[in-house]
Design a protein around this motif. Structure first.
Motif, PDB file in Angstrom:
ATOM      1  N   ARG A 166     -22.825 -55.600  24.942  1.00  9.30           N
ATOM      2  CA  ARG A 166     -24.003 -54.779  24.636  1.00  9.30           C
ATOM      3  C   ARG A 166     -24.033 -54.313  23.184  1.00  9.30           C
ATOM      4  N   ASP A 167     -22.900 -54.418  22.502  1.00 13.11           N
ATOM      5  CA  ASP A 167     -22.869 -54.024  21.094  1.00 13.11           C
ATOM      6  C   ASP A 167     -21.857 -54.899  20.358  1.00 13.11           C
ATOM      7  N   TRP A 168     -21.788 -54.696  19.033  1.00 10.64           N
ATOM      8  CA  TRP A 168     -20.945 -55.554  18.197  1.00 10.64           C
ATOM      9  C   TRP A 168     -19.462 -55.377  18.515  1.00 10.64           C
ATOM     10  N   GLY A 169     -19.053 -54.173  18.801  1.00  4.06           N
ATOM     11  CA  GLY A 169     -17.653 -53.934  19.145  1.00  4.06           C
ATOM     12  C   GLY A 169     -17.232 -54.679  20.402  1.00  4.06           C
ATOM     13  N   GLU A 170     -18.072 -54.661  21.430  1.00  2.00           N
ATOM     14  CA  GLU A 170     -17.764 -55.397  22.656  1.00  2.00           C
ATOM     15  C   GLU A 170     -17.745 -56.901  22.393  1.00  2.00           C
ATOM     16  N   LEU A 174     -16.952 -58.463  19.584  1.00  2.00           N
ATOM     17  CA  LEU A 174     -15.704 -58.816  18.912  1.00  2.00           C
ATOM     18  C   LEU A 174     -14.527 -58.814  19.877  1.00  2.00           C
ATOM     19  N   ALA A 175     -14.507 -57.845  20.792  1.00  2.00           N
ATOM     20  CA  ALA A 175     -13.423 -57.788  21.776  1.00  2.00           C
ATOM     21  C   ALA A 175     -13.442 -59.033  22.661  1.00  2.00           C
ATOM     22  N   GLN A 176     -14.615 -59.463  23.078  1.00  2.00           N
ATOM     23  CA  GLN A 176     -14.707 -60.679  23.881  1.00  2.00           C
ATOM     24  C   GLN A 176     -14.266 -61.899  23.071  1.00  2.00           C
ATOM     25  N   VAL A 198     -18.018 -65.364  16.506  1.00  2.00           N
ATOM     26  CA  VAL A 198     -18.815 -64.397  17.258  1.00  2.00           C
ATOM     27  C   VAL A 198     -20.096 -64.141  16.481  1.00  2.00           C
ATOM     28  N   LYS A 199     -21.224 -64.315  17.151  1.00  2.00           N
ATOM     29  CA  LYS A 199     -22.522 -64.234  16.473  1.00  2.00           C
ATOM     30  C   LYS A 199     -23.316 -63.030  16.966  1.00  2.00           C
ATOM     31  N   GLY A 200     -23.913 -62.312  16.038  1.00  2.00           N
ATOM     32  CA  GLY A 200     -24.647 -61.105  16.385  1.00  2.00           C
ATOM     33  C   GLY A 200     -26.130 -61.308  16.615  1.00  2.00           C
ATOM     34  N   GLY A 201     -26.555 -62.570  16.701  1.00  2.00           N
ATOM     35  CA  GLY A 201     -27.985 -62.842  16.793  1.00  2.00           C
ATOM     36  C   GLY A 201     -28.674 -62.274  18.009  1.00  2.00           C
ATOM     37  N   ALA A 261     -18.755 -63.164  12.794  1.00  2.00           N
ATOM     38  CA  ALA A 261     -17.330 -62.949  12.535  1.00  2.00           C
ATOM     39  C   ALA A 261     -16.514 -64.102  13.077  1.00  2.00           C
ATOM     40  N   LEU A 262     -15.524 -64.500  12.301  1.00  2.00           N
ATOM     41  CA  LEU A 262     -14.523 -65.464  12.741  1.00  2.00           C
ATOM     42  C   LEU A 262     -13.362 -64.683  13.328  1.00  2.00           C
ATOM     43  N   VAL A 263     -12.934 -65.066  14.542  1.00  2.00           N
ATOM     44  CA  VAL A 263     -11.864 -64.348  15.239  1.00  2.00           C
ATOM     45  C   VAL A 263     -10.777 -65.340  15.612  1.00  2.00           C
ATOM     46  N   ASN A 264      -9.531 -65.010  15.272  1.00  2.00           N
ATOM     47  CA  ASN A 264      -8.397 -65.838  15.654  1.00  2.00           C
ATOM     48  C   ASN A 264      -7.169 -64.959  15.744  1.00  2.00           C
TER      49      ASN A 264
END
Length: 504
Positions: free
Chosen positions: A168-172, A174-176, A190-193, A203-206
């Motif tokens: 539901r938000d950017w923080g969630e 990124l966590a996923q 992770v895309k905020g579109g 954001a790139l997450v690794n």
């Protein structure tokens, strides 16, 4: 005497760079906005050579998906083998796969070929909300994820892959992304579109240390448009291409994100469809990379330089056999020319878009007057030709016409050959003079030594960069006019060196 090769005053970067060969394994969109069609456009726009193996045929448009046909998996195998048996694939983008048998075929091929770059866009749900992957194939798709270097789900797809509710938000979000990255060992984009708000970060997450930090966020504004058809396809294929060129996911995202924002912002000019329209993949086609326009101009300059070096005037000046009459005529006309040229440079300063360029052209204008004065004092004995020769008059008239055009780009392009060609000819003359040991008694020794002025060479490089920058800011039509103005000035430069012979 054969002329030794010299590095140009303004060395140009090599232009023959092989584009990465990028294969898209995805479904087809007959409306052209998504799937294979979007991938090939994105690959081309990102500097790659695109190839395609089609996994599925869809009947869709900007309003929705009306049908999906998955050809026999044996034919997909034949497509993939035909490509990899003949062509080295630098990067692969995987999109719509349709069913479990297709996924297994792609998995088998990846294991055999092992491409260096693999981007998997887990196409499960279209922008319109239509399902594009059979529910029975979801588990097979999850098994394919660890083979990808980068996974690019939208937020609904990210949630489906994890078996969770949509963030539901950017923080969630990124966590996923971190949970999916940890489960697969892959980097997740992770895309905020799909989130609300004016900001649209990616954001790139690794979690395995492949990035400079676990989360590399690239912010950006949200583009207000309904034309988002194929955005995920376009982003993933552009990322595959950029990674193959740049070698880094972080560098790739920082290049691709602004390009995609521009593709969204310029999408309305396409006027395609009545629903969610496509993005404009080639919105940058009227723009140039730094140095590209200068490289185009160099092609024209080289032709004229060859003509100039073949002139009797240049050969006589080099050898010292040039008659005093011809040299005197050249100097007198040069003094007249510089008087007009200084006015044109002053006009360029008045039109320049920033203070740096204003000062550059103003300084050049002042130096022209100083050189003219020195010509009178030291070389012409205070005497001055009373009338411009036909070439001098035509050249100055051409420059004055460019200055009256109202186009800064056209004016500076017309100005440039007097810097560039003169610097290149001077470098050649001085080089050959020094190579010959600066022969004693050479009547033009002092003149040839003036060509060693590094300050003028530096000013020439600055002028070329200014013209190149003006071209990047210009329209295609204005760039064409700039090119023509430059070519015409190059021709006048050649004629100017040849004018003493015709005067005699």
């Amino acid at each position: 005497m054969a002329l030794a090769p010299l590095t140009p005053v303004y060395p140009l970067a090599p232009r023959a760079v092989r584009p990465p060969r990028v294969l898209s394994i995805a479904g087809s969109d007959p409306s052209g906005g998504a799937g294979i069609q979007a991938d090939l456009k994105s690959i081309a726009a990102s500097g790659g050579y695109g190839m395609a193996a089609i996994t599925a045929l869809t009947a869709q448009n900007t309003k929705g998906v009306h049908g999906v046909h998955v050809p026999p998996v044996e034919f997909l195998r034949a497509q993939l083998d035909a490509i990899s048996d003949d062509i080295t694939v630098d990067a692969v983008k995987i999109g719509m796969l349709g069913d479990a048998s297709v996924i297994e075929e792609v998995r088998s091929w990846l294991g055999k070929v092992q491409p260096a770059v693999v981007v998997l866009d887990p196409v499960m749900i279209a922008t319109s909300g239509d399902r594009l992957l059979e529910a029975s194939a979801e588990e097979a798709l999850r098994g394919l994820l660890p083979l990808a270097g980068l996974i690019t789900p939208n937020l609904p797809e990210l949630a489906m892959l994890l078996g969770e509710e949509e963030a539901r938000d950017w923080g969630e979000a990124l966590a996923q992304g971190k949970r999916l990255a940890a489960a697969t060992g892959s980097t997740v984009l992770v895309k905020g579109g799909h989130l609300a708000g004016e900001d649209c970060p990616d954001a790139l997450v690794n979690t395995t240390g492949l990035l400079s930090q676990d989360v590399v966020e690239v912010p950006g504004p949200r583009v207000a448009t309904n034309n988002s058809h194929g955005t995920g396809c376009s982003l993933s294929s552009a990322m595959a291409t950029a990674k193959a060129r740049l070698g880094s996911w972080e560098e790739a995202l920082r290049e691709v994100k602004p390009w995609l924002q521009g593709a969204l912002a310029n999408s309305e000019v396409l006027e395609v469809g009545q629903g969610n329209g496509p993005v404009h993949h080639f919105h940058r086609q009227d723009q140039l990379r730094p140095g590209a326009f200068a490289a185009q101009l160099w092609d024209a300059a080289e032709l004229e330089l060859a003509e100039i070096h073949a002139l009797d005037f240049i050969a006589g000046l080099q050898s010292g056999m040039l008659s005093r009459e011809h040299f005197g005529y050249y100097l007198a006309q040069d003094a007249l020319y510089l008087n007009g040229y200084s006015r044109v440079l002053a006009r360029a300063g008045a039109l320049a878009p920033n203070e740096d360029e204003q000062l550059f052209w103003a300084k050049g204008s002042q130096q022209c007057l100083e050189v003219e004065s020195e010509l009178h004092r030291n070389w012409l004995g205070g005497l001055m030709a009373t009338a411009s020769g036909p070439v001098t008059k035509a050249y100055v008239d051409h420059l004055l016409a460019a200055s009256a055009s109202g186009s800064y780009g056209v004016l500076v392009a017309a100005i440039l050959p007097c810097y560039w060609l003169y610097a290149e000819v001077g470098q050649r003359l001085h080089h050959e003079f020094v190579t010959a040991g600066e022969p004693a008694g050479h009547p033009y020794a002092d003149w040839l030594r003036t060509y060693a002025d590094e300050a003028f060479a530096e000013a020439t490089r600055k002028a070329i960069d200014v013209v190149d920058g003006a071209a990047r800011a210009a329209s295609a039509a204005e760039r064409a006019a700039m090119h023509e103005a430059f070519v015409q000035s190059c021709r006048y430069e050649t004629a100017f060196f040849d004018a003493p012979r015709l005067h005699a």
